[in-house]
Design a protein around this motif. Structure first.
Motif, PDB file in Angstrom:
ATOM      1  N   ASP A   1       9.082   0.377  12.701  1.00 33.13           N
ATOM      2  CA  ASP A   1       9.757   1.468  11.991  1.00 33.13           C
ATOM      3  C   ASP A   1      10.137   1.034  10.573  1.00 33.13           C
ATOM      4  OD1 ASP A   1      11.005   3.742  11.208  1.00 33.13           O
ATOM      5  OD2 ASP A   1      12.760   3.501  12.481  1.00 33.13           O
ATOM      6  N   GLN A   2       9.151   1.110   9.691  1.00 31.43           N
ATOM      7  CA  GLN A   2       9.383   0.862   8.270  1.00 31.43           C
ATOM      8  C   GLN A   2       9.535   2.196   7.521  1.00 31.43           C
ATOM      9  OE1 GLN A   2       9.670  -2.328   7.237  1.00 31.43           O
ATOM     10  NE2 GLN A   2       9.282  -2.983   9.348  1.00 31.43           N
ATOM     11  N   THR A   3       9.886   3.251   8.245  1.00 30.33           N
ATOM     12  CA  THR A   3      10.024   4.569   7.626  1.00 30.33           C
ATOM     13  C   THR A   3      11.200   4.586   6.653  1.00 30.33           C
ATOM     14  OG1 THR A   3      11.407   5.352   9.460  1.00 30.33           O
ATOM     15  CG2 THR A   3       9.040   5.760   9.617  1.00 30.33           C
ATOM     16  N   VAL A   4      11.145   5.538   5.727  1.00 33.86           N
ATOM     17  CA  VAL A   4      12.206   5.658   4.720  1.00 33.86           C
ATOM     18  C   VAL A   4      12.900   7.012   4.783  1.00 33.86           C
ATOM     19  CG1 VAL A   4      11.176   3.987   3.150  1.00 33.86           C
ATOM     20  CG2 VAL A   4      10.509   6.395   2.986  1.00 33.86           C
TER      21      VAL A   4
ATOM     22  N   ALA B   1      -6.262   6.415   8.958  1.00 29.79           N
ATOM     23  CA  ALA B   1      -5.251   6.760   7.950  1.00 29.79           C
ATOM     24  C   ALA B   1      -4.437   5.534   7.553  1.00 29.79           C
ATOM     25  CB  ALA B   1      -4.335   7.866   8.482  1.00 29.79           C
ATOM     26  N   VAL B   2      -4.085   4.725   8.557  1.00 27.21           N
ATOM     27  CA  VAL B   2      -3.343   3.493   8.272  1.00 27.21           C
ATOM     28  C   VAL B   2      -4.202   2.561   7.423  1.00 27.21           C
ATOM     29  CG1 VAL B   2      -2.347   1.415   9.313  1.00 27.21           C
ATOM     30  CG2 VAL B   2      -1.893   3.658  10.330  1.00 27.21           C
ATOM     31  N   SER B   3      -5.487   2.466   7.742  1.00 25.74           N
ATOM     32  CA  SER B   3      -6.391   1.606   6.982  1.00 25.74           C
ATOM     33  C   SER B   3      -6.452   2.026   5.522  1.00 25.74           C
ATOM     34  CB  SER B   3      -7.806   1.655   7.588  1.00 25.74           C
ATOM     35  OG  SER B   3      -7.790   1.223   8.921  1.00 25.74           O
ATOM     36  N   GLU B   4      -6.528   3.335   5.298  1.00 30.36           N
ATOM     37  CA  GLU B   4      -6.605   3.842   3.925  1.00 30.36           C
ATOM     38  C   GLU B   4      -5.321   3.518   3.160  1.00 30.36           C
ATOM     39  OE1 GLU B   4      -8.304   7.935   1.840  1.00 30.36           O
ATOM     40  OE2 GLU B   4      -7.881   7.891   3.993  1.00 30.36           O
ATOM     41  N   ALA B   5      -4.198   3.608   3.834  1.00 32.87           N
ATOM     42  CA  ALA B   5      -2.923   3.295   3.186  1.00 32.87           C
ATOM     43  C   ALA B   5      -2.775   1.796   2.942  1.00 32.87           C
ATOM     44  CB  ALA B   5      -1.769   3.812   4.045  1.00 32.87           C
TER      45      ALA B   5
ATOM     46  N   LEU C   1       3.472   2.374   9.362  1.00 33.02           N
ATOM     47  CA  LEU C   1       2.549   1.516  10.115  1.00 33.02           C
ATOM     48  C   LEU C   1       1.696   0.678   9.166  1.00 33.02           C
ATOM     49  CD1 LEU C   1       1.344   3.945  12.951  1.00 33.02           C
ATOM     50  CD2 LEU C   1       3.006   2.092  13.130  1.00 33.02           C
ATOM     51  N   ALA C   2       1.298   1.283   8.048  1.00 37.52           N
ATOM     52  CA  ALA C   2       0.525   0.540   7.056  1.00 37.52           C
ATOM     53  C   ALA C   2       1.372  -0.559   6.424  1.00 37.52           C
ATOM     54  CB  ALA C   2       0.003   1.492   5.976  1.00 37.52           C
ATOM     55  N   GLU C   3       2.626  -0.259   6.162  1.00 36.61           N
ATOM     56  CA  GLU C   3       3.529  -1.249   5.576  1.00 36.61           C
ATOM     57  C   GLU C   3       3.687  -2.441   6.523  1.00 36.61           C
ATOM     58  OE1 GLU C   3       5.974  -2.605   2.429  1.00 36.61           O
ATOM     59  OE2 GLU C   3       4.616  -0.881   2.551  1.00 36.61           O
ATOM     60  N   ALA C   4       3.888  -2.171   7.816  1.00 37.68           N
ATOM     61  CA  ALA C   4       4.017  -3.249   8.799  1.00 37.68           C
ATOM     62  C   ALA C   4       2.722  -4.054   8.892  1.00 37.68           C
ATOM     63  CB  ALA C   4       4.389  -2.671  10.163  1.00 37.68           C
ATOM     64  N   ALA C   5       1.584  -3.356   8.911  1.00 34.14           N
ATOM     65  CA  ALA C   5       0.288  -4.044   9.013  1.00 34.14           C
ATOM     66  C   ALA C   5       0.063  -4.975   7.827  1.00 34.14           C
ATOM     67  CB  ALA C   5      -0.838  -3.020   9.110  1.00 34.14           C
ATOM     68  N   ASP C   6       0.376  -4.492   6.641  1.00 35.33           N
ATOM     69  CA  ASP C   6       0.170  -5.276   5.423  1.00 35.33           C
ATOM     70  C   ASP C   6       1.172  -6.432   5.342  1.00 35.33           C
ATOM     71  OD1 ASP C   6      -0.848  -6.049   3.009  1.00 35.33           O
ATOM     72  OD2 ASP C   6       0.121  -4.474   1.844  1.00 35.33           O
TER      73      ASP C   6
END
Length: 876
Positions: A299-302, A330-334, A566-571
């Protein structure tokens, strides 16, 4: 004739209370909400406020307590938190114009499941009220979050699945037929969800035809087929009963609820309550907090909307391949555009909780600051839309809000013209509407702004006219406006001054001019509040006509926030994009535990690789000492499977994970003393649930089955359970089985899809070092004494334990006091007494003794029969 002891006010109170017997009645009296009789006794204890009484000198005084009107919300919150309902009873006519007793009526009932006020809600969690109904062996469930307009329905013939779904929903309140009170499902739910408020309602409220008609009338449709739920008879009966209950208690139409969404339980990866708890998806096992959970990592939501959606995604992982792949893409693109992702997230930080703001506007519970937040949120949309035009994912397609953006911006412009930036939190305080918005209000505002100038001018004129330089024109709330003159100067007071108050050192006077001004000003303030209230309501109605557009925008923004989180966590945590396998395989290369690695210095977590499939590696028996990492490997595998089904990247170098229908876990156990359930009973109940409900598409995680009973009983159960899972439905089920029973490794000899693994340990003299690495092959040592030493057991105990172990290995230890020492045929034993003797099978010895070259065919057949019988008699 004896006089009636009840006053008119108490008669009115009791009459209203009779209509709402299961609530605490907040009875408005001036600037306070008062409570009487049993309500006062109950509320005063919960709220820690003084309990007093009316008519104290009477033989039977009436208990009472009260809370200020302006701070009532915080008191109501505490009552709701304790599971009580509050009926808010307001004065419905102006006391100044009332003839006799002021009319009062309940304008709203607040229950744990029907809260919309910002200060009473956790912004990251849905606040659901649910209804449950049974019809022809089918159970229907409907849920509603009044604060976000989320309205859903489902049904199933599987009662256990429905009960699990209610636990997964975690409603604050549940409606059941009053005929179920205290029995059957009611009792089960009370045991499973102790804090749940169950509200009984008449069985007649669950009529399917009445429910369908009510919902069609609300949505202004001829049927419910357009929503895809017309066939859900039990579900619609529950939904209609729920909607009617909420509408009745809120005493107004629910126009912000614009649709009902059906969902199928089979469309999601099923995670029962035990699995959710064991894997610490939402709550930490130790203190029920969020830290140390999967939610905390992902949960890296803002935004509040994104936080609620992320929580829902974790609790309801997808099973549809196309939907999962859309999220992953979508996560990959972000992930691939970090600077753009950062810019979008900065815009999202400026956006308020549109879902709940829209609900408060529709329900007339909004504040001036809700409008300011709505305006700021809308003004942040154009830049977000511009940035997102570079994305190709259908989940990030701005067409979802492009069409309504113009109307929303017009609305923001209207709010900007109407509401002051420094508007107070409550409309009743005034000062909400901007100057220039309404001519009549402007005149009153101008009068208020020039009051000080007028009073200064009046004071100067009076000083000059009376020659009293110490004269002052002042105001207070008790006496209003007045002229104050020191007593030493009263001989110069003009005749037209009228004395208003005498003080020790001064006299206060009023004049006709000052009296007229006071009447004008006080009337102006009342008129200003009235005009601002009218203008605010007109604005609310105008904005309320665009609730659907606000909700569409909020749904899009919540999805955007969650995908970018999810993209933020992945990165941030170096995750990889997983593949969705087609052959029932889970192949994780250098996998890591998403939570534990966050608590270790970078690079300290030891990754592990693992393969689970349906052909050769279906049941993995994992042995090794405590603290070596068996449970970590089990949990991280399950968490990675869940993450894939959410649409998240995973902590691994590479991962191929197949679609899974359900994850079962049996990890640890807690005594349920209140219901007389021991650790072992809880363990066996959870194991039974797995054996009865697992399918070949499930994933089973078992940690130390059988440890809650005697060694031989426990081993027997563990052996049988592992064998059952291997043979399940002639196909087996992917299983990770951690155990201290080293003899479980023998199962590999008898079951073709069982494989042994162990956790690597390095020995240094009498100590051990945990390497946390998963290796092929089992182990025959538990290193219990070494682990005990690491845990801090006193050295004298450790030495004693080693002595006992040495005696056992030498066959000289006496287990029964003075009895003869146990012998082991001169053979040293392992640290755990073996279940299997490593002796040669009798058939092998007989085969070795045969002279096959000199046997006749008949002798060979007879010998083969003897060998077959020997193997049959001695086989496991």
């Amino acid at each position: 004739m004896q006089a009636d002891p009840l006053t008119p006010m108490m008669k009115q109170y009791l009459e209203i209370k009779r209509q709402y017997p299961d609530t605490i009645l907040f009875y408005r009296m001036g600037d306070f909400y008062e409570m009487f009789l049993e309500d006062a006794v109950l509320a005063s204890g919960i709220l820690d406020i003084a309990l007093t009484s009316r008519n104290k000198n009477d033989e039977n005084p009436v208990p009472m307590c009260g809370v200020p009107y302006r701070s009532a919300q915080s008191y109501i919150a505490r009552l709701i938190e304790k599971g009580h309902k509050v009926a808010v009873c307001e004065q419905t006519e102006d006391p100044a114009q009332a003839k006799g007793l002021v009319k009062r009526e309940v304008v709203r009932i607040i229950t744990p499941g029907m809260v919309v006020e910002e200060g009473l809600l956790d912004q990251s969690i849905h606040n659901f009220i649910a209804a449950l109904w049974f019809e022809k062996q089918v159970a229907g469930v409907s849920i509603l979050d009044l604060s976000t307009a989320t309205f859903q329905v489902t049904e199933s013939a599987d009662l256990d699945a429905i009960l699990e779904e209610i636990q997964r929903i975690a409603p604050r309140e549940l409606l059941l037929s009053e005929k179920n009170r205290g029995q059957g499902v009611w009792k089960v739910l009370e045991e499973r969800i102790p804090d749940l408020l169950i509200s009984p309602i008449s069985e007649d409220r669950f009529s399917f035809s009445d429910a369908r008609d009510l919902l069609c009338r609300h949505f202004q449709t001829l049927s419910l087929e357009g929503f895809g739920c017309g066939h859900l008879h039990a579900g619609i009966a529950a939904a209609g009963a729920l909607f009617g209950y909420v509408e009745q208690t809120q005493k107004q139409s629910l126009n912000h609820i614009t649709r009902i969404v059906p969902y199928d339980l089979s469309g999601f990866l099923i995670l029962d309550e035990a699995t959710c708890r064991n894997l610490e998806l939402l709550k930490n096992l130790h203190y029920n907090g969020r830290q140390g959970t999967l939610l905390d990592v992902l949960d890296q939501t803002v935004s509040a909307m994104g936080a609620r959606l992320m929580r829902q995604w974790i609790r309801y992982p997808l099973r549809d391949r196309k939907a999962i792949c859309e999220r992953l893409d979508a996560v990959s693109e972000a992930v691939a555009q970090p600077s753009l992702r950062k810019s979008v997230r900065e815009q999202l930080k400026q956006i308020g909780d549109l879902e709940r703001i829209a609900a408060r506007i529709a329900l007339d519970r909004c504040s001036p600051r809700d409008f300011l937040s709505l305006k700021a949120s809308i003004l942040a949309l154009p830049e977000s839309v511009r940035l997102l035009r570079e994305f190709s994912s259908p989940l990030l397609d701005v067409a979802a809000i492009d069409g309504s953006l113009g109307a929303l911006l017009d609305m923001a412009g209207l709010i900007d013209r109407a509401i002051r930036e420094d508007a107070p939190p409550a409309l009743q305080e005034g000062g909400v509407i901007k100057a220039g918005y309404d001519p009549e209000l402007d005149e009153l505002i101008d009068m208020h702004l020039h009051t000080r100038d007028y009073l200064m001018e009046l004071e100067a004129r009076e000083k000059q006219g009376t020659s009293i330089n110490s004269l002052k024109v002042r105001y207070n709330k008790v006496f209003g406006y007045y002229i104050e003159i020191p007593k030493s100067q009263i001989q110069a007071v003009p005749a037209h001054y009228v004395r208003k108050q005498t003080l020790v050192n001064a006299e206060r006077y009023i004049t006709d001019e000052l009296k007229q001004f006071e009447l004008k000003i006080s009337g102006a303030q009342e008129r200003r509040i009235a005009i601002e209230t009218r203008l605010f309501q007109e604005l609310r109605e105008t904005v309320g006509a665009h609730i659907r557009e606000i909700q569409q925008a909020s749904a899009f923004l919540a999805r955007l926030d969650s995908l970018f989180a999810l993209a933020e966590a992945a990165d941030r945590y170096a995750y990889c994009k997983p593949e969705i396998g087609d052959v029932g395989e889970i192949h994780i290369d250098e996998g890591r535990h998403p939570v534990i690695e966050r608590f270790l210095p970078e690079g300290r977590f030891v990754p592990n690789s693992l393969v689970l499939d349906n052909t050769a590696n279906q049941v993995l028996i994992i042995t090794g000492p405590n603290m070596a990492g068996k449970s970590t490997i089990l949990r991280q595998t399950a968490l990675q499977v869940i993450m894939v089904h959410i649409g998240s990247w995973v902590p691994a170098r590479h991962a191929v994970i197949c679609l899974t229908d359900r994850i079962f876990t049996r990890i640890g156990a807690l005594d349920n003393i209140a219901s007389g359930q021991s650790t072992f009973l809880v363990e066996m109940q959870e194991t039974a649930n797995i054996l009865n409900n697992a399918t070949p598409k499930s994933l089973v995680i078992l940690d130390e089955i059988g440890r809650g009973t005697s060694t031989y009983d426990g081993f027997s159960i563990a052996w049988a359970v592992a064998g059952y899972l291997h043979d399940l439905r002639d196909a087996g089920v992917k299983t990770l089985f951690a155990t201290h029973y080293h003899e479980m490794t023998e199962l590999e000899r008898f079951k073709p899809r069982v494989k042994n693994f162990s956790i690597a340990v390095r020995e240094k003299k009498e100590t051990i070092v945990f390497l946390h690495k998963l290796l092929k092959g089992g182990t025959s040592r538990s290193y219990g004494i070494q682990v005990a030493k690491l845990a801090g057991i006193p050295e004298t105990v450790i030495q004693h334990a080693r002595s006992v172990l040495r005696d056992i290995e030498e066959g000289t230890h006496c287990f029964s006091g003075p009895a003869k020492p146990v012998k082991t045929a001169g053979k040293p034993v392992s640290e755990q007494i073996p279940f299997f003797e490593s002796v040669e099978h009798p058939a092998i010895g007989k085969l070795k003794a045969l002279d096959v070259m000199n046997m006749t065919p008949l002798e060979a057949l007879n010998c083969l029969h003897e060998l077959f019988m020997l193997v049959s008699e001695t086989s496991l």
